[in-house]
Design a protein around this motif. Structure first.
Motif, PDB file in Angstrom:
ATOM      1  N   ILE A 124      25.554  17.950  36.472  1.00  0.00           N
ATOM      2  CA  ILE A 124      27.086  17.690  35.393  1.00  0.00           C
ATOM      3  C   ILE A 124      28.085  18.346  35.337  1.00  0.00           C
ATOM      4  N   ILE A 125      28.352  19.635  36.703  1.00  0.00           N
ATOM      5  CA  ILE A 125      29.660  19.333  36.437  1.00  0.00           C
ATOM      6  C   ILE A 125      30.506  18.225  36.913  1.00  0.00           C
ATOM      7  N   CYS A 126      30.151  17.733  37.772  1.00  0.00           N
ATOM      8  CA  CYS A 126      30.532  16.563  38.503  1.00  0.00           C
ATOM      9  C   CYS A 126      31.130  15.830  37.612  1.00  0.00           C
ATOM     10  N   TYR A 127      29.759  15.111  36.160  1.00  0.00           N
ATOM     11  CA  TYR A 127      30.157  14.710  35.177  1.00  0.00           C
ATOM     12  C   TYR A 127      31.368  15.041  34.016  1.00  0.00           C
ATOM     13  N   LEU A 128      30.924  16.901  34.118  1.00  0.00           N
ATOM     14  CA  LEU A 128      32.323  17.353  33.043  1.00  0.00           C
ATOM     15  C   LEU A 128      33.307  16.946  33.311  1.00  0.00           C
ATOM     16  N   ASP A 129      33.679  16.856  34.722  1.00  0.00           N
ATOM     17  CA  ASP A 129      34.623  16.924  36.080  1.00  0.00           C
ATOM     18  C   ASP A 129      35.582  15.428  35.034  1.00  0.00           C
ATOM     19  N   LYS A 130      34.893  14.777  35.307  1.00  0.00           N
ATOM     20  CA  LYS A 130      35.330  12.860  35.270  1.00  0.00           C
ATOM     21  C   LYS A 130      35.497  12.893  33.848  1.00  0.00           C
ATOM     22  N   GLY A 131      34.404  13.971  32.602  1.00  0.00           N
ATOM     23  CA  GLY A 131      35.162  13.988  30.674  1.00  0.00           C
ATOM     24  C   GLY A 131      36.149  14.604  31.186  1.00  0.00           C
ATOM     25  N   LYS A 132      36.835  15.139  32.155  1.00  0.00           N
ATOM     26  CA  LYS A 132      37.948  16.179  31.729  1.00  0.00           C
ATOM     27  C   LYS A 132      37.394  17.205  30.313  1.00  0.00           C
ATOM     28  N   MET A 133      36.265  17.754  30.421  1.00  0.00           N
ATOM     29  CA  MET A 133      35.853  18.321  30.090  1.00  0.00           C
ATOM     30  C   MET A 133      35.983  19.812  30.771  1.00  0.00           C
ATOM     31  N   TRP A 134      36.697  20.477  31.349  1.00  0.00           N
ATOM     32  CA  TRP A 134      36.980  21.454  32.217  1.00  0.00           C
ATOM     33  C   TRP A 134      36.560  22.788  31.888  1.00  0.00           C
ATOM     34  N   GLU A 135      36.545  23.124  30.601  1.00  0.00           N
ATOM     35  CA  GLU A 135      35.665  24.067  30.011  1.00  0.00           C
ATOM     36  C   GLU A 135      34.780  24.192  29.690  1.00  0.00           C
ATOM     37  N   LYS A 136      33.583  22.937  29.474  1.00  0.00           N
ATOM     38  CA  LYS A 136      32.693  23.579  30.012  1.00  0.00           C
ATOM     39  C   LYS A 136      31.773  23.419  31.337  1.00  0.00           C
ATOM     40  N   ALA A 137      33.123  22.501  32.050  1.00  0.00           N
ATOM     41  CA  ALA A 137      32.158  22.799  33.616  1.00  0.00           C
ATOM     42  C   ALA A 137      32.502  24.333  33.931  1.00  0.00           C
TER      43      ALA A 137
END
Length: 1418
Positions: free
Chosen positions: A1032-1045
């Motif tokens: 999930i963190i990997c996908y959030l990083d690709k989606g630039k959702m760093w706060e959620k990551a």
């Protein structure tokens, strides 16, 4: 039936409207096949064209039948042909096999014994199989091109020869022989009976030939007459002179893109001006040929059989110059193609070059020269004459056909003669040169293919024509080199026959199935002549090129088997022969020669030349060891031969069997049977090729068919114990399940139905035995009942009985003759279930799946009778095991699997819900839980059906919409995969997060429903959750959702720090979080746009219809691009121009409403009332939102022309979605909508508020990052302080909100006016900071602009401070006593004011101000 009725029309209709009938019949045939869901995967060559040809053949047969002229015997044979053609068509289309008697009448199963019925099926099936096998072998790689020369238009004035052939312009080579047509001087064909109909069939064209980039049809026109066209009567006649050529590109015909046999193609004629000598060449410019073309599948034999109306005895056969792609056993060919290439001849005593004519002949014995296909052979061939050309280039190809036994004695002789245009001189001209070449070399091989430089000998007396003299001389210059190399002596040009200075070249091509150019292969084929060289020849065979071996495949295999049989007393050659066989069969398995597999099959089954003896077992042993022989086709041929050999060897008492070879063979077969990839095909081979299983089943069916109740009762009374009955029933149940549909082919419908009818009666008899002997608790046997229920379910769901899949006519016939056997068996299942009594509970949940299969059969009465069994199961669980939900869980799991497999429909959903609700509501204790289960199953089934319908939809958004309704674990991963395909990484992360939230941070094992479907590892919940978090963190990083990551990373880090104590992984996680923080502050992250979309009308799927959604756009995706992408999914939809919901008039259409909405910022509590960097706040402006606003301006009241802003109101619509963005989808449905109106004053406050916020954000960015461009700041400052736009103070002044009239008329707006006034004053220090930063960053080019901004700003500030006071931003933070609740304005305004009021002081100009601000306010 329609085709038959059309065929019954009168003959005059047939003759007038044949083509109309063909089109209608073919169209009907194909539409019917499509309705039946027929797949052509099994027969890829079958197409509309094949249907058309079968219709042609049936029409031809019909015309012969109704003519009344056929003798009785011929009529019987013709009717057999018709029925064979129909049976073949049925097989190709996947229809049922029709069984007939000898007279062609259909058999009645009631009047025919079961065994005879089976034999009739077997005979009919074998006949169709043979026909398919013939086509498979004969035509799979071969085509023929039918060309019909309709006319040749050109007034030559002399006889002519037309030589037509296929030509490859890219390879510069002719592909076929010449088709020769002789034309007379009157412009008519010499065979006048063929006027306008000169057909020729170009055969042996492989797919590789037809698929060449370009293919031409070339026609060479040769004039036969005098040297010049208009010479006198004393001129020489019979000379062949080049006249012209016609060329047509036939690539589209060869590729199958054009197929119209009636279209006449005109090929223009091009005159060879230099050689024609014609003075009337203009007429020739309008000349040409008219031809028709049609591509036919198959070789010559197949085409003659399938298309007798196209190809008859008058059709000339034009062979390919070379071998066809497949050379079948038994085909004999022995052709030599000789091409006269070119020569160079000395003029001698003549002043001009000679007019050379080459005369080709075959000596010695009866060799024949063919000038072209379509005419008989001739004794000598005369070439074209080129007028006074020193180096003539002929490129003329002729075919020489010689009996195989005469080739060794024959040679070619070319005589060269000068031809004069005057007849008197020409008679005195004698041949001046001679060349020859032997067709067979001294080592027994034929002349090598390719170019040969011949020696031209001088014709001087009779010696030059004496074969005994010149055959002892070298024929080619390569022979000279060979002799010089062998003897060491130089060749002398002066001998018995002198050598001239002339040169001459030919090319040869040998097409012989008996003569080879390879000496090693020849040695093997002629092994009896030199047995002492056999060992060497066998070893060298592996060095022969594969292409040469496959040409002589049958002869080579015959030779190898003969060697083995004739040398059987010795073991000298066994290993060499086996190695050679392995080499050849492996060669056939190579992809280059794989199309020779049918040839090998045919050879094995029909063409063994040697008598199979004991050593053949060893041969088969080796063959079976080769993997290439284990495709199904080869296995189907080999395994029957293997079993025959084994049984023959073991039963042969005349000599001692070779037990060792037999056991080796048997061991190898059994070893291959144990392979998983062979078992299925082996079963098909045994049951399909070896006749015993079918015979046994037919006999067993016949016995059971004749047994009545008394027979069954007597039979069971013969068993001594219940254990014997159990053994019998268990074996019978297993046997029935194995035999149902697994022995007889699927198209043996009558035989299968008879079998199922007999099995039904037997199963009913066995049901009575179960009730009698095994129902009491003392003798109850669960495995026996399990197998009984499984058998009955397999019976009901068997494909033979699924009447819904058949045509209406076929369904009616089956019902009338056999009834619906599924209903009979379904009623028996319910009866047997009810008989179980208290034993029912032990079959739950195991029987849930099988019963569900029965209820999903689309037969209404069967469903009504079996669905109540589910309620009975619920009662059993409630009565015997309260609190158990095994049936519920099993129902959900099995229902998911069955619907995904294609079962279930809307009618089943309705009936299931209705039936369960009806039974549950009448039950005292199950009314509530049963109703919940019924509604749950109905909802699940609705979503599953929607998902199945949309699975193959091209739109991933539609598939996501259906998948999200099925948030079972396996559907979560399907949804994730859909998101990844669309690069929706954020949504993919939130989808997996749903699964992760179901797991605990513990070492408990994962329940089966929590493990991914493709997962083989046995995870603990903690292991799986950690794995999911990392993904999930990997996908959030690709989606630039760093706060959620970061949020998830903190959870993971805490576990590693406090529970797992994995500090290495903790270190990596902390570094990763640090990088995410860095990305938040410095990486560019564009904010997505949000769009409101409404789908109105019946033209949309149910999950979209009349609903509104909020969509999250992609990066840099604006409204036009988004709406275009949306409309592409619904081409018939219309985009609405209004943002208001449509009226009822448009509900029958498909209207899409699409417009941009703005998300409402919701600042987290930890950031409230604090100075937070803009980079942090920007995330919350577009994320973690579920409220969106759309504003629309409108005029209220009478419009003030001088001040339109005073009457401009704002209609603000707020949409609240079901879930927050971002989430598991890029869109969510709108759950609530509210509308409010903003007054002009409120609008002005909001406008100033927005402007100040923009100025503040931009100033902060410029101050924090000196590298940013100054241009945006320049534009904003210029727009406010100079142009008086963008909501600046001059615009607000024109609104006249601060005059006495407005204040007196709107006393309720007193506090709002004060807020507006404070916002205007607040803008000045913000602009001052902006001007200050602009001055620091302005370049020399921007200094004039900056000076202008400073001047305008001083003027503006002076006016604002004079009217509204001074606001000064200071570094210290003052305490505020202001309570935001005291002012009824929006929270956003108060938050903005409080943020800035903490850092400023206010100096009022009370005497100039309209209001007197209270310093405590700040």
């Amino acid at each position: 039936a329609t085709v038959v009725r059309l065929l019954q029309f009168e003959n005059h209709w047939y003759s007038r409207h044949t083509r109309v009938f063909i089109c209608l019949a073919t169209l009907y045939f194909c539409l019917a096949s499509q309705c039946l869901g027929i797949s052509y995967v099994k027969f890829p060559r079958f197409s509309l064209w094949n249907v058309q040809q079968m219709a042609y053949s049936l029409i031809e047969y019909r015309s012969q039948i109704v003519s009344g002229t056929l003798p009785k015997d011929d009529l019987v044979e013709l009717k057999k042909k018709v029925t064979a053609k129909i049976d073949y068509g049925n097989r190709i289309l996947g229809l049922d096999l029709v069984v007939r008697d000898e007279a062609g009448n259909m058999l009645d199963p009631d009047q025919t014994s079961t065994v005879n019925l089976f034999r009739a099926h077997e005979t009919a099936s074998r006949s169709v199989d043979d026909r398919i096998q013939e086509e498979k072998v004969d035509t799979v790689h071969t085509y023929s091109l039918l060309m019909n020369l309709k006319n040749f238009v050109c007034n030559i004035g002399e006889d002519a020869e037309l030589l037509m052939s296929l030509y490859d312009p890219d390879q510069s080579e002719f592909i076929s022989e010449n088709f020769l047509v002789r034309w007379d001087s009157m412009g008519m064909p010499k065979e006048i009976e063929k006027l306008n109909n000169l057909p020729a069939l170009f055969t042996d064209l492989s797919s590789s030939v037809l698929m060449r980039p370009r293919l031409f049809l070339v026609c060479q026109i040769i004039r036969v007459g005098s040297m010049e066209l208009k010479e006198g009567k004393k001129s020489t006649g019979g000379l062949r002179r080049p006249f012209g050529v016609a060329v047509m590109d036939v690539t589209d015909v060869a590729h199958g893109k054009t197929d119209d046999e009636d279209k006449q193609h005109f090929i223009p004629f091009h005159v060879a001006f230099a050689a024609s000598g014609s003075s009337d060449l203009f007429a020739c410019l309008l000349a040409g040929l008219f031809v028709t073309l049609k591509l036919l599948p198959g070789d010559l034999a197949q085409v003659r059989k399938d298309y007798p109306h196209f190809v008859d005895r008058s059709t000339a056969i034009v062979r390919k110059m070379g071998f066809p792609e497949i050379i079948l056993p038994g085909i004999v060919r022995n052709d030599f193609y000789i091409t006269l290439v070119q020569g160079e001849f000395d003029r001698g005593k003549k002043k001009t070059p000679k007019n050379v004519e080459v005369i080709l002949s075959v000596h010695d014995d009866n060799g024949t020269v063919f000038p072209g296909a379509g005419y008989d052979g001739i004794s000598e061939y005369k070439s074209v004459i080129y007028y006074q050309v020193k180096q003539p280039c002929w490129n003329e190809t002729v075919k020489v056909t010689i009996p195989i036994e005469d080739v060794c004695r024959c040679h070619l002789r070319m005589m060269f003669r000068h031809r004069s245009s005057q007849d008197s001189r020409d008679k005195s001209e004698k041949p001046f040169g001679m060349a020859f070449v032997n067709l067979m070399r001294a080592d027994g091989t034929t002349l090598k293919d390719g170019r040969h430089e011949l020696i031209v000998y001088k014709v001087d007396g009779k010696k030059s024509e004496d074969a005994k003299v010149y055959l002892g001389l070298p024929a080619t210059w390569s022979d000279v080199e060979e002799r010089e190399r062998q003897t060491g002596k130089q060749f002398h040009h002066t001998g018995a026959i002198p050598v001239t200075k002339d040169s001459f070249q030919i090319t040869t091509l040998t097409c012989s199935t008996k003569l080879t150019q390879n000496v090693d292969l020849l040695g093997l084929l002629n092994w009896r002549s030199n047995p002492e060289d056999l060992e060497q020849n066998l070893q060298r065979l592996m060095e022969v090129e594969g292409a040469e071996i496959v040409k002589f495949l049958q002869d080579t295999l015959d030779a190898l088997f003969n060697i083995m049989m004739e040398t059987s007393e010795k073991d000298t050659y066994d290993t060499l022969v086996f190695n050679a066989l392995v080499f050849i069969i492996t060669l056939i398995g190579d992809i280059k020669f794989q199309h020779f597999n049918p040839v090998l099959e045919t050879y094995i089954s029909k063409h063994f030349s040697a008598t199979l003896g004991p050593k053949m077992c060893v041969v088969f042993f080796l063959l079976l060891r080769i993997n290439v022989l284990f495709p199904a086709d080869c296995r189907d041929v080999l395994l029957p031969l293997v079993t025959d050999q084994l049984s023959g060897q073991l039963d042969d008492y005349s000599c001692k069997p070779d037990y060792e070879a037999c056991v080796q063979l048997l061991s190898t077969v059994l070893d291959h049977l144990d392979r998983k990839d062979v078992v299925r095909v082996w079963k098909n081979s045994v049951t399909g090729k070896l006749k015993h299983p079918g015979h046994y089943l037919a006999c067993m069916t016949a016995i059971l068919k004749q047994m009545d109740d008394m027979h069954y009762a007597h039979y069971f009374n013969t068993f001594k114990t219940r254990l014997d009955i159990i053994d019998f029933l268990m074996e019978t149940f297993h046997m029935f399940m194995d035999l149902m549909g697994n022995v007889f082919p699927a198209d043996w419908m009558v035989m299968n139905l008879v079998q199922m009818q007999v099995f039904l009666r037997a199963i009913i008899q066995y049901s009575d035995v179960l009730n009698k002997f095994f129902l009491e608790p003392a003798h109850f046997n669960k495995p026996l009942w399990d197998n009984y229920f499984l058998l009955t379910v397999a019976f009901i769901t068997h494909k033979t009985l699924q009447l819904e899949t058949f045509s209406q006519e076929k369904r009616t016939k089956i019902l009338n003759k056999y009834a619906d056997m599924r209903k009979i068996m379904g009623f028996k299942i319910k009866e047997m279930w009810n008989n179980l009594g208290q034993n029912k509970i032990i079959f739950i949940p195991a029987m849930v799946g099988p019963i569900l299969e029965v209820t999903l059969v689309p037969e209404p009465e069967l469903r009504k009778d079996t669905i109540p069994i589910f309620f009975d199961m619920m009662q059993c669980e409630h009565n015997f095991s309260p609190g158990r939900t095994f049936e519920k869980n099993e129902l959900i799991t099995k229902l998911d699997q069955e619907v995904e497999g294609g079962r279930g429909d809307e009618q089943y959903k309705v009936l299931l819900e209705k039936t369960l609700l009806e039974y549950c509501r009448r039950h005292r204790y199950l009314s509530q839980s049963g109703e919940e289960l019924a509604l749950l199953l109905s909802s699940l089934l609705e979503n599953l059906l929607a998902y199945r319908t949309i699975t193959h939809d091209e739109s991933p958004e539609h598939r996501m919409s259906c998948t999200v309704n099925l948030l079972l674990t396996r559907y979560l991963y399907k949804l994730r995969d859909l998101h990844l395909d669309c690069e929706n990484y954020t949504e993919a992360a939130f989808t997996l997060l749903l699964h992760a939230e179901l797991l605990e941070w513990s070492d408990k094992p994962c329940a089966p429903h929590l493990i991914p479907r493709d997962g083989q590892h046995q995870w603990t919940q903690q292991e799986l959750k950690e794995r999911l978090f990392q993904e999930i963190i990997c996908y959030l990083d690709k989606g630039k959702m760093w706060e959620k990551a970061i949020e998830l990373g903190k959870q993971l880090a805490k576990m590693h720090e406090s529970h797992m104590f994995d500090f290495v992984e903790l270190s990596r996680l902390l570094k990763q979080q640090a990088q995410f923080y860095e990305n938040i502050m410095h990486s560019m992250r564009p904010q997505p746009e949000y769009f409101a979309v409404g789908y109105y009308g019946l033209g949309f799927p149910s999950f979209l219809r009349n609903k509104m959604f909020i969509y999250r756009g992609k990066e840099y995706e604006w409204l036009e691009e988004f709406s275009g992408r949306l409309l592409s999914q619904f081409p018939s939809a219309v985009r609405m121009t209004s943002t208001a919901p449509p009226g009822t008039t448009s509900l029958n259409c498909a209207d899409i409403q699409c417009f941009t909405v703005k998300p409402s910022l919701s600042v987290p509590h930890q950031f409230k009332d604090k100075g937070v960097p803009e980079q942090i706040l920007n995330y919350y402006r577009a994320n973690e939102v579920d409220q969106f606003q759309y504003s629309r301006a409108f005029q209220k009241g009478e419009k003030d022309k001088e001040n339109e802003f005073a009457t401009m109101w704002i209609e603000r619509t707020t949409y609240i979605t079901a879930y927050r963005f971002p989430g598991i989808l890029k869109w969510f449905e709108v759950k609530s909508v509210s509308v409010e109106e903003l007054s002009p004053l409120e609008n002005a406050i909001e406008t100033m508020e927005s402007t100040n916020e923009k100025v503040s954000n931009l100033v902060q960015k410029q101050a924090c990052d000196p590298s940013l461009s100054i241009n945006p700041l320049s534009m904003m400052l210029n727009g406010i302080v100079d142009a008086a736009v963008m909501g600046g103070w001059p615009t607000m002044r024109r609104l006249a909100f601060f005059n006495d009239t407005f204040i007196q008329q709107h006393p309720e707006d007193h506090e709002r006016l004060e807020v507006l006034k404070q916002l205007i004053a607040l803008q000045m220090p913000l602009l001052a900071d902006g001007i200050h930063i602009h001055g620091e960053k302005a370049t020399e080019q921007l200094k004039p602009l900056h000076n202008r901004l400073v001047t305008c700003f001083h003027e503006l500030r002076e006016k604002v401070e004079r009217q509204y006071g001074v606001v000064t931003l200071v570094r210290c933070q003052m305490q505020t006593q202001f309570n935001p609740k005291e002012v009824p304005v929006r929270v956003r305004t108060l938050r903005l004011l409080s943020e800035y009021f903490k850092n400023m002081t206010y100096v009022p100009r009370s005497e100039e101000s309209v209001f007197k601000p209270n310093i405590d306010f700040y």
